[in-house]
Motif scaffolding. Structure first.
Motif, short mmCIF file in Angstrom:
data_model
loop_
_atom_site.label_atom_id
_atom_site.label_comp_id
_atom_site.label_asym_id
_atom_site.label_seq_id
_atom_site.Cartn_x
_atom_site.Cartn_y
_atom_site.Cartn_z
N GLU A 1 -5.63 0.30 5.38
CA GLU A 1 -4.76 -0.37 6.12
C GLU A 1 -4.35 0.23 7.21
OE1 GLU A 1 -2.40 -2.99 4.59
OE2 GLU A 1 -3.37 -3.14 2.69
N LEU B 1 0.99 -1.43 0.02
CA LEU B 1 0.06 -0.09 -0.18
C LEU B 1 0.87 1.29 0.00
CD1 LEU B 1 -2.91 1.25 -0.10
CD2 LEU B 1 -2.44 1.55 2.53
N THR C 1 1.74 1.89 -3.20
CA THR C 1 0.43 2.77 -3.99
C THR C 1 0.77 4.15 -3.86
OG1 THR C 1 -0.79 0.84 -3.61
CG2 THR C 1 -1.79 2.62 -4.30
N PHE D 1 -5.34 7.12 1.43
CA PHE D 1 -4.34 6.30 2.15
C PHE D 1 -4.23 6.61 3.49
CE2 PHE D 1 -2.41 7.20 -2.40
CZ PHE D 1 -2.72 6.25 -2.74
N LYS E 1 4.14 3.25 5.99
CA LYS E 1 3.02 3.55 5.64
C LYS E 1 2.51 4.78 5.83
CE LYS E 1 -1.51 3.58 5.50
NZ LYS E 1 -2.60 4.21 6.01
#
Ligand SMILES: Cc1cc2nc3c(=O)[nH]c(=O)nc-3n(C[C@H](O)[C@H](O)[C@H](O)COP(=O)(O)OP(=O)(O)OC[C@H]3O[C@@H](n4cnc5c(N)ncnc54)[C@H](O)[C@@H]3O)c2cc1C
Length: 386
Positions: free
Chosen positions: A365, A257, A260, A361, A322
Protein backbone atom coordinates in the motif's frame (compact mmCIF):
# COMPACT_ATOMS: atom_id res chain seq x y z
CA UNK A 1 -8.37 1.22 24.35
CA UNK A 2 -11.89 -0.29 24.50
CA UNK A 3 -13.39 2.97 25.74
CA UNK A 4 -12.66 4.50 22.33
CA UNK A 5 -14.75 1.91 20.59
CA UNK A 6 -18.53 1.68 20.35
CA UNK A 7 -20.11 -1.39 21.97
CA UNK A 8 -20.73 -3.14 18.66
CA UNK A 9 -17.04 -2.75 17.75
CA UNK A 10 -15.92 -4.18 21.12
CA UNK A 11 -18.19 -7.21 20.68
CA UNK A 12 -16.83 -7.74 17.17
CA UNK A 13 -13.22 -7.43 18.35
CA UNK A 14 -13.74 -10.01 21.10
CA UNK A 15 -15.46 -12.39 18.67
CA UNK A 16 -12.66 -12.12 16.09
CA UNK A 17 -10.02 -12.47 18.81
CA UNK A 18 -11.43 -15.91 19.57
CA UNK A 19 -11.43 -16.87 15.89
CA UNK A 20 -7.79 -15.77 15.61
CA UNK A 21 -6.59 -17.82 18.56
CA UNK A 22 -5.75 -20.93 16.55
CA UNK A 23 -4.12 -19.35 13.48
CA UNK A 24 -0.43 -19.65 14.30
CA UNK A 25 -0.05 -23.30 13.26
CA UNK A 26 -1.88 -22.60 10.03
CA UNK A 27 0.31 -19.52 9.47
CA UNK A 28 3.51 -21.53 9.98
CA UNK A 29 2.33 -24.12 7.47
CA UNK A 30 1.46 -21.47 4.90
CA UNK A 31 4.89 -19.95 5.39
CA UNK A 32 6.39 -23.32 4.38
CA UNK A 33 3.86 -23.95 1.60
CA UNK A 34 1.75 -20.95 0.48
CA UNK A 35 -0.83 -23.25 -1.16
CA UNK A 36 -1.58 -24.85 2.23
CA UNK A 37 -4.48 -22.49 2.96
CA UNK A 38 -6.66 -25.05 1.14
CA UNK A 39 -6.25 -27.33 4.16
CA UNK A 40 -7.53 -24.71 6.61
CA UNK A 41 -10.68 -23.49 4.88
CA UNK A 42 -12.88 -24.84 7.69
CA UNK A 43 -11.53 -22.29 10.20
CA UNK A 44 -13.91 -19.55 11.46
CA UNK A 45 -11.26 -16.97 10.46
CA UNK A 46 -11.74 -17.98 6.81
CA UNK A 47 -15.49 -17.43 7.06
CA UNK A 48 -14.80 -13.98 8.48
CA UNK A 49 -12.45 -13.10 5.62
CA UNK A 50 -14.91 -14.39 3.03
CA UNK A 51 -17.66 -12.18 4.43
CA UNK A 52 -15.64 -8.97 4.91
CA UNK A 53 -17.30 -6.14 2.91
CA UNK A 54 -19.90 -8.45 1.27
CA UNK A 55 -23.30 -6.85 2.04
CA UNK A 56 -25.40 -8.96 4.45
CA UNK A 57 -28.21 -9.48 1.93
CA UNK A 58 -25.87 -11.69 -0.15
CA UNK A 59 -24.65 -13.85 2.72
CA UNK A 60 -26.66 -16.92 3.81
CA UNK A 61 -25.61 -16.63 7.46
CA UNK A 62 -24.23 -13.15 8.12
CA UNK A 63 -22.15 -12.50 11.21
CA UNK A 64 -24.46 -11.69 14.13
CA UNK A 65 -23.21 -10.92 17.62
CA UNK A 66 -25.78 -9.97 20.24
CA UNK A 67 -28.14 -7.41 18.70
CA UNK A 68 -25.72 -6.51 15.88
CA UNK A 69 -25.13 -7.72 12.31
CA UNK A 70 -21.80 -7.09 10.60
CA UNK A 71 -20.53 -6.88 7.02
CA UNK A 72 -17.31 -4.87 7.73
CA UNK A 73 -18.33 -2.13 5.32
CA UNK A 74 -17.36 0.11 8.25
CA UNK A 75 -13.65 0.92 7.97
CA UNK A 76 -13.31 0.73 11.77
CA UNK A 77 -14.91 -2.72 11.96
CA UNK A 78 -12.87 -3.94 8.98
CA UNK A 79 -9.70 -2.60 10.62
CA UNK A 80 -10.46 -4.28 13.96
CA UNK A 81 -11.22 -7.59 12.26
CA UNK A 82 -7.99 -7.58 10.28
CA UNK A 83 -5.93 -6.45 13.29
CA UNK A 84 -7.22 -9.31 15.40
CA UNK A 85 -6.76 -11.90 12.64
CA UNK A 86 -3.23 -10.58 12.06
CA UNK A 87 -2.50 -11.00 15.77
CA UNK A 88 -3.25 -14.67 15.00
CA UNK A 89 -1.29 -14.66 11.75
CA UNK A 90 -1.02 -11.91 9.13
CA UNK A 91 0.18 -14.28 6.40
CA UNK A 92 -2.72 -16.63 6.96
CA UNK A 93 -5.19 -13.73 6.85
CA UNK A 94 -3.77 -12.55 3.50
CA UNK A 95 -3.93 -16.05 2.00
CA UNK A 96 -7.67 -16.34 2.69
CA UNK A 97 -10.38 -16.30 0.04
CA UNK A 98 -12.61 -13.22 0.00
CA UNK A 99 -12.90 -9.72 -1.40
CA UNK A 100 -9.93 -8.08 0.39
CA UNK A 101 -8.94 -4.95 -1.61
CA UNK A 102 -10.83 -5.83 -4.77
CA UNK A 103 -14.09 -5.67 -2.79
CA UNK A 104 -13.36 -2.11 -1.67
CA UNK A 105 -12.66 -1.13 -5.31
CA UNK A 106 -15.87 -2.75 -6.59
CA UNK A 107 -17.85 -1.19 -3.73
CA UNK A 108 -16.43 2.26 -4.49
CA UNK A 109 -16.65 2.20 -8.29
CA UNK A 110 -18.97 -0.54 -9.53
CA UNK A 111 -22.50 0.12 -10.72
CA UNK A 112 -25.43 -1.82 -9.22
CA UNK A 113 -25.17 -4.62 -11.79
CA UNK A 114 -21.42 -5.02 -11.36
CA UNK A 115 -21.66 -5.01 -7.58
CA UNK A 116 -24.52 -7.51 -7.65
CA UNK A 117 -22.62 -9.95 -9.89
CA UNK A 118 -19.44 -9.58 -7.84
CA UNK A 119 -21.10 -10.04 -4.44
CA UNK A 120 -23.16 -12.99 -5.69
CA UNK A 121 -19.98 -14.72 -6.80
CA UNK A 122 -18.09 -13.93 -3.59
CA UNK A 123 -20.98 -15.15 -1.44
CA UNK A 124 -21.33 -18.41 -3.42
CA UNK A 125 -20.72 -21.78 -1.76
CA UNK A 126 -17.22 -22.21 -3.22
CA UNK A 127 -14.41 -20.08 -1.75
CA UNK A 128 -13.33 -17.38 -4.21
CA UNK A 129 -9.93 -15.70 -4.15
CA UNK A 130 -9.55 -12.23 -5.60
CA UNK A 131 -6.72 -9.83 -6.46
CA UNK A 132 -6.15 -6.07 -6.80
CA UNK A 133 -3.75 -5.50 -9.69
CA UNK A 134 -2.19 -2.05 -9.60
CA UNK A 135 1.62 -2.33 -9.34
CA UNK A 136 3.60 -2.78 -12.57
CA UNK A 137 7.15 -4.10 -13.03
CA UNK A 138 8.59 -0.81 -14.28
CA UNK A 139 6.38 1.62 -12.33
CA UNK A 140 6.00 0.44 -8.73
CA UNK A 141 4.85 3.33 -6.58
CA UNK A 142 4.12 5.54 -9.60
CA UNK A 143 0.58 4.18 -10.08
CA UNK A 144 -0.48 7.21 -12.17
CA UNK A 145 2.10 6.21 -14.80
CA UNK A 146 0.87 2.67 -15.31
CA UNK A 147 1.16 1.28 -18.83
CA UNK A 148 -1.13 -1.75 -19.03
CA UNK A 149 -3.24 -0.86 -22.08
CA UNK A 150 -7.00 -1.14 -22.61
CA UNK A 151 -7.50 -0.86 -26.38
CA UNK A 152 -10.84 -0.71 -28.25
CA UNK A 153 -11.51 -3.96 -30.09
CA UNK A 154 -14.85 -4.29 -31.94
CA UNK A 155 -17.68 -3.73 -29.46
CA UNK A 156 -15.34 -4.29 -26.49
CA UNK A 157 -11.68 -3.90 -25.55
CA UNK A 158 -8.51 -5.92 -25.13
CA UNK A 159 -6.05 -5.76 -22.29
CA UNK A 160 -2.25 -6.01 -22.70
CA UNK A 161 0.51 -5.51 -20.17
CA UNK A 162 2.01 -6.83 -16.95
CA UNK A 163 1.48 -6.49 -13.20
CA UNK A 164 3.84 -7.48 -10.40
CA UNK A 165 3.71 -8.19 -6.66
CA UNK A 166 -0.08 -8.68 -6.78
CA UNK A 167 -1.42 -10.64 -3.79
CA UNK A 168 -3.08 -14.00 -4.61
CA UNK A 169 -3.23 -13.35 -8.38
CA UNK A 170 -1.90 -16.81 -9.29
CA UNK A 171 -4.61 -18.46 -7.16
CA UNK A 172 -7.54 -16.08 -7.73
CA UNK A 173 -10.69 -16.58 -9.77
CA UNK A 174 -11.24 -12.88 -10.40
CA UNK A 175 -9.79 -9.48 -9.65
CA UNK A 176 -9.47 -5.84 -10.55
CA UNK A 177 -6.85 -4.74 -13.09
CA UNK A 178 -5.94 -1.05 -13.32
CA UNK A 179 -5.12 -0.11 -16.89
CA UNK A 180 -4.84 2.80 -19.31
CA UNK A 181 -7.54 3.57 -21.91
CA UNK A 182 -6.17 7.04 -22.74
CA UNK A 183 -3.15 9.21 -21.78
CA UNK A 184 -3.12 11.13 -18.49
CA UNK A 185 -4.58 10.37 -15.05
CA UNK A 186 -8.18 10.48 -16.33
CA UNK A 187 -7.37 7.75 -18.85
CA UNK A 188 -7.00 5.07 -16.17
CA UNK A 189 -9.75 2.47 -15.74
CA UNK A 190 -10.40 -0.35 -13.28
CA UNK A 191 -11.53 -3.56 -15.00
CA UNK A 192 -12.96 -6.71 -13.43
CA UNK A 193 -11.17 -9.69 -14.94
CA UNK A 194 -11.95 -13.39 -14.68
CA UNK A 195 -8.64 -15.24 -14.46
CA UNK A 196 -9.92 -17.99 -16.80
CA UNK A 197 -10.12 -15.50 -19.68
CA UNK A 198 -7.68 -16.51 -22.44
CA UNK A 199 -4.50 -14.42 -22.33
CA UNK A 200 -4.50 -14.02 -18.51
CA UNK A 201 -1.50 -15.69 -16.86
CA UNK A 202 -0.23 -15.33 -13.30
CA UNK A 203 2.68 -16.97 -11.52
CA UNK A 204 3.68 -16.83 -7.86
CA UNK A 205 6.84 -14.90 -6.97
CA UNK A 206 8.98 -16.57 -4.28
CA UNK A 207 9.51 -14.27 -1.29
CA UNK A 208 11.48 -14.33 1.93
CA UNK A 209 8.59 -13.15 4.10
CA UNK A 210 4.81 -12.70 4.13
CA UNK A 211 4.52 -15.76 1.93
CA UNK A 212 0.81 -15.94 2.72
CA UNK A 213 0.26 -12.86 0.56
CA UNK A 214 1.22 -15.12 -2.35
CA UNK A 215 2.38 -12.17 -4.46
CA UNK A 216 2.31 -12.93 -8.14
CA UNK A 217 3.39 -11.64 -11.55
CA UNK A 218 0.56 -11.21 -14.06
CA UNK A 219 0.87 -11.20 -17.84
CA UNK A 220 -2.06 -9.87 -19.88
CA UNK A 221 -1.85 -10.83 -23.51
CA UNK A 222 -4.79 -9.76 -25.68
CA UNK A 223 -7.32 -10.40 -22.87
CA UNK A 224 -10.87 -9.70 -24.08
CA UNK A 225 -12.75 -7.15 -21.94
CA UNK A 226 -16.43 -6.29 -22.37
CA UNK A 227 -17.64 -2.75 -21.66
CA UNK A 228 -19.62 -3.96 -18.67
CA UNK A 229 -16.38 -5.18 -17.01
CA UNK A 230 -15.10 -1.58 -16.70
CA UNK A 231 -16.05 -0.46 -13.20
CA UNK A 232 -18.48 2.46 -13.27
CA UNK A 233 -18.14 2.94 -17.05
CA UNK A 234 -21.83 3.71 -17.55
CA UNK A 235 -22.47 5.50 -14.26
CA UNK A 236 -19.38 7.53 -13.34
CA UNK A 237 -17.57 10.35 -15.15
CA UNK A 238 -13.96 9.47 -16.16
CA UNK A 239 -12.77 11.86 -13.44
CA UNK A 240 -14.52 9.70 -10.78
CA UNK A 241 -13.32 6.30 -12.07
CA UNK A 242 -9.98 4.51 -12.51
CA UNK A 243 -7.22 6.32 -10.65
CA UNK A 244 -9.67 7.94 -8.25
CA UNK A 245 -10.92 4.43 -7.49
CA UNK A 246 -7.38 3.17 -6.87
CA UNK A 247 -6.61 6.07 -4.55
CA UNK A 248 -9.94 5.77 -2.76
CA UNK A 249 -9.42 2.03 -2.29
CA UNK A 250 -5.89 2.52 -0.98
CA UNK A 251 -6.97 5.26 1.40
CA UNK A 252 -9.89 3.17 2.71
CA UNK A 253 -7.60 0.16 3.03
CA UNK A 254 -4.56 1.81 4.65
CA UNK A 255 -5.99 1.79 8.21
CA UNK A 256 -6.84 -1.88 7.56
CA UNK A 257 -3.23 -2.55 6.53
CA UNK A 258 -1.99 -0.51 9.48
CA UNK A 259 -4.18 -2.82 11.59
CA UNK A 260 -2.32 -5.80 10.10
CA UNK A 261 1.04 -4.32 11.11
CA UNK A 262 -0.25 -3.36 14.56
CA UNK A 263 -1.76 -6.82 15.13
CA UNK A 264 1.60 -8.40 14.28
CA UNK A 265 3.42 -5.92 16.55
CA UNK A 266 1.11 -6.72 19.47
CA UNK A 267 1.67 -10.44 18.90
CA UNK A 268 5.46 -9.93 18.99
CA UNK A 269 5.41 -7.89 22.22
CA UNK A 270 3.13 -10.44 23.92
CA UNK A 271 5.46 -13.21 22.73
CA UNK A 272 8.48 -11.51 24.33
CA UNK A 273 6.56 -11.00 27.60
CA UNK A 274 5.50 -14.66 27.61
CA UNK A 275 9.03 -15.91 26.89
CA UNK A 276 10.82 -13.48 29.25
CA UNK A 277 8.39 -12.61 32.06
CA UNK A 278 11.26 -11.40 34.27
CA UNK A 279 12.75 -8.84 31.86
CA UNK A 280 14.03 -5.86 33.86
CA UNK A 281 16.00 -2.64 33.48
CA UNK A 282 16.75 -1.37 30.00
CA UNK A 283 15.19 -4.45 28.39
CA UNK A 284 11.89 -3.85 30.22
CA UNK A 285 12.05 -0.16 29.28
CA UNK A 286 12.52 -1.04 25.62
CA UNK A 287 9.47 -3.30 25.72
CA UNK A 288 7.37 -0.72 27.58
CA UNK A 289 8.40 1.98 25.13
CA UNK A 290 7.31 -0.17 22.18
CA UNK A 291 4.03 -0.94 23.95
CA UNK A 292 3.36 2.79 24.48
CA UNK A 293 4.07 3.50 20.83
CA UNK A 294 1.81 0.63 19.80
CA UNK A 295 -1.04 1.90 21.98
CA UNK A 296 -0.67 5.39 20.53
CA UNK A 297 -0.59 4.14 16.94
CA UNK A 298 -3.67 1.97 17.53
CA UNK A 299 -5.50 4.93 19.03
CA UNK A 300 -4.67 7.02 15.94
CA UNK A 301 -5.62 4.19 13.63
CA UNK A 302 -9.05 3.73 15.23
CA UNK A 303 -9.61 7.50 15.10
CA UNK A 304 -8.67 7.60 11.41
CA UNK A 305 -10.84 4.60 10.53
CA UNK A 306 -13.78 6.18 12.42
CA UNK A 307 -13.20 9.46 10.54
CA UNK A 308 -13.32 7.55 7.22
CA UNK A 309 -16.64 6.02 8.33
CA UNK A 310 -17.85 9.56 9.00
CA UNK A 311 -16.90 10.56 5.43
CA UNK A 312 -13.71 12.40 6.40
CA UNK A 313 -10.71 11.17 4.42
CA UNK A 314 -7.50 12.76 5.75
CA UNK A 315 -4.87 11.51 3.29
CA UNK A 316 -1.93 12.91 5.30
CA UNK A 317 -2.99 11.25 8.56
CA UNK A 318 -3.81 7.98 6.84
CA UNK A 319 -0.31 8.02 5.30
CA UNK A 320 1.27 8.81 8.68
CA UNK A 321 -0.40 6.01 10.59
CA UNK A 322 0.40 3.47 7.86
CA UNK A 323 4.08 4.47 7.95
CA UNK A 324 4.19 4.46 11.75
CA UNK A 325 2.55 1.02 11.93
CA UNK A 326 4.98 -0.43 9.36
CA UNK A 327 7.96 1.04 11.25
CA UNK A 328 6.70 -0.29 14.58
CA UNK A 329 6.33 -3.82 13.21
CA UNK A 330 9.94 -3.73 12.02
CA UNK A 331 11.21 -2.23 15.28
CA UNK A 332 9.27 -4.69 17.43
CA UNK A 333 10.63 -7.71 15.57
CA UNK A 334 14.20 -6.36 15.69
CA UNK A 335 13.84 -5.63 19.40
CA UNK A 336 12.32 -9.05 20.06
CA UNK A 337 15.25 -10.77 18.37
CA UNK A 338 17.57 -8.84 20.71
CA UNK A 339 15.51 -9.26 23.88
CA UNK A 340 15.11 -13.00 23.41
CA UNK A 341 18.86 -13.39 23.28
CA UNK A 342 21.54 -14.69 20.91
CA UNK A 343 20.30 -17.32 18.49
CA UNK A 344 16.63 -16.44 19.11
CA UNK A 345 15.87 -16.29 15.39
CA UNK A 346 17.28 -19.79 14.94
CA UNK A 347 15.69 -21.29 18.05
CA UNK A 348 12.27 -19.73 17.65
CA UNK A 349 10.67 -20.47 14.25
CA UNK A 350 7.63 -18.27 14.97
CA UNK A 351 9.85 -15.27 15.75
CA UNK A 352 11.85 -15.99 12.60
CA UNK A 353 8.63 -15.94 10.59
CA UNK A 354 7.23 -12.68 11.97
CA UNK A 355 10.70 -11.10 11.66
CA UNK A 356 10.56 -11.83 7.91
CA UNK A 357 6.85 -11.02 7.55
CA UNK A 358 7.18 -7.56 9.13
CA UNK A 359 9.42 -6.34 6.28
CA UNK A 360 6.49 -6.47 3.86
CA UNK A 361 4.57 -3.59 5.44
CA UNK A 362 7.05 -1.00 4.20
CA UNK A 363 6.04 -1.86 0.61
CA UNK A 364 2.38 -2.84 0.88
CA UNK A 365 0.00 0.00 0.00
CA UNK A 366 2.82 2.42 -0.79
CA UNK A 367 6.35 2.72 0.53
CA UNK A 368 7.37 4.89 3.48
CA UNK A 369 8.83 7.53 1.13
CA UNK A 370 5.54 7.94 -0.70
CA UNK A 371 3.61 8.16 2.57
CA UNK A 372 6.05 10.75 3.89
CA UNK A 373 5.41 12.86 0.79
CA UNK A 374 1.69 12.82 1.68
CA UNK A 375 2.51 13.79 5.28
CA UNK A 376 4.74 16.61 4.01
CA UNK A 377 1.92 17.94 1.83
CA UNK A 378 -0.35 17.90 4.89
CA UNK A 379 2.23 19.77 6.96
CA UNK A 380 2.72 22.33 4.16
CA UNK A 381 -1.05 22.84 3.81
CA UNK A 382 -1.53 23.05 7.57
CA UNK A 383 -3.91 20.06 7.74
CA UNK A 384 -1.59 17.51 9.34
CA UNK A 385 -1.15 19.17 12.71
CA UNK A 386 -4.34 20.73 14.08
C1 LIG B 1 3.44 -8.52 0.57
C2 LIG B 1 3.11 -7.57 -0.56
C3 LIG B 1 1.82 -7.60 -1.11
C4 LIG B 1 1.51 -6.74 -2.18
N1 LIG B 1 0.24 -6.81 -2.72
C5 LIG B 1 -0.05 -6.04 -3.80
C6 LIG B 1 -1.31 -6.16 -4.44
O1 LIG B 1 -2.17 -6.94 -4.01
N2 LIG B 1 -1.56 -5.40 -5.53
C7 LIG B 1 -0.63 -4.55 -6.04
O2 LIG B 1 -0.94 -3.89 -7.04
N3 LIG B 1 0.59 -4.40 -5.45
C8 LIG B 1 0.90 -5.13 -4.35
N4 LIG B 1 2.14 -5.01 -3.76
C9 LIG B 1 3.13 -4.14 -4.36
C10 LIG B 1 3.36 -2.87 -3.56
O3 LIG B 1 2.22 -2.03 -3.64
C11 LIG B 1 4.63 -2.24 -4.17
O4 LIG B 1 5.71 -2.96 -3.62
C12 LIG B 1 4.74 -0.78 -3.91
O5 LIG B 1 3.80 -0.12 -4.68
C13 LIG B 1 6.16 -0.26 -4.23
O6 LIG B 1 6.53 -0.60 -5.54
P1 LIG B 1 7.98 -1.22 -5.85
O7 LIG B 1 8.14 -2.43 -4.98
O8 LIG B 1 8.09 -1.39 -7.34
O9 LIG B 1 9.02 -0.13 -5.36
P2 LIG B 1 9.34 1.27 -6.06
O10 LIG B 1 8.09 2.02 -6.31
O11 LIG B 1 10.26 1.05 -7.21
O12 LIG B 1 10.12 1.98 -4.91
C14 LIG B 1 11.49 1.63 -4.61
C15 LIG B 1 12.05 2.69 -3.65
O13 LIG B 1 12.00 3.98 -4.27
C16 LIG B 1 11.27 4.90 -3.46
N5 LIG B 1 10.48 5.81 -4.31
C17 LIG B 1 9.70 5.46 -5.39
N6 LIG B 1 9.15 6.58 -5.91
C18 LIG B 1 9.56 7.63 -5.14
C19 LIG B 1 9.31 9.04 -5.18
N7 LIG B 1 8.50 9.60 -6.10
N8 LIG B 1 9.91 9.82 -4.24
C20 LIG B 1 10.71 9.28 -3.29
N9 LIG B 1 11.00 7.95 -3.23
C21 LIG B 1 10.43 7.15 -4.13
C22 LIG B 1 10.37 4.01 -2.62
O14 LIG B 1 10.01 4.66 -1.41
C23 LIG B 1 11.23 2.81 -2.37
O15 LIG B 1 12.14 3.04 -1.30
C24 LIG B 1 2.49 -5.84 -2.69
C25 LIG B 1 3.78 -5.81 -2.14
C26 LIG B 1 4.09 -6.65 -1.08
C27 LIG B 1 5.48 -6.59 -0.51
Amino acid sequence: MSELLPERAVLLRDHVREAAAGLRDAGMEIDRDPTAVDRWLHLPAVALMRGCTVPVEYVSSPLRIGPYTYDMSSCLEHTLTIEELSYGDAGFMLACPGPLMSGVAVGALGDDKQRHAYYQRLAGPEPTWTFFGLTEPGKGSAAAELETALTPDGDGFRLDGAKRYVGNAAFAQLGVVFCRRAPGPLGIEAVLVDTETPGFRAEPIPTVGMRGARISAITLDNVRVEREQILGYDTLKPSRRGLVGAIRTLQRFRPVLAGTALGLTRAVLDHVRAERPALAGAARQCLDDLQDRLDAARWHNYAIASAIDAGEVRADRIAAVKTRAAELAERATLAAAGLLGPGALLRDPWLHKVYRDARAFEFMEGTGHIQRLAVFQGVAKGTFLP
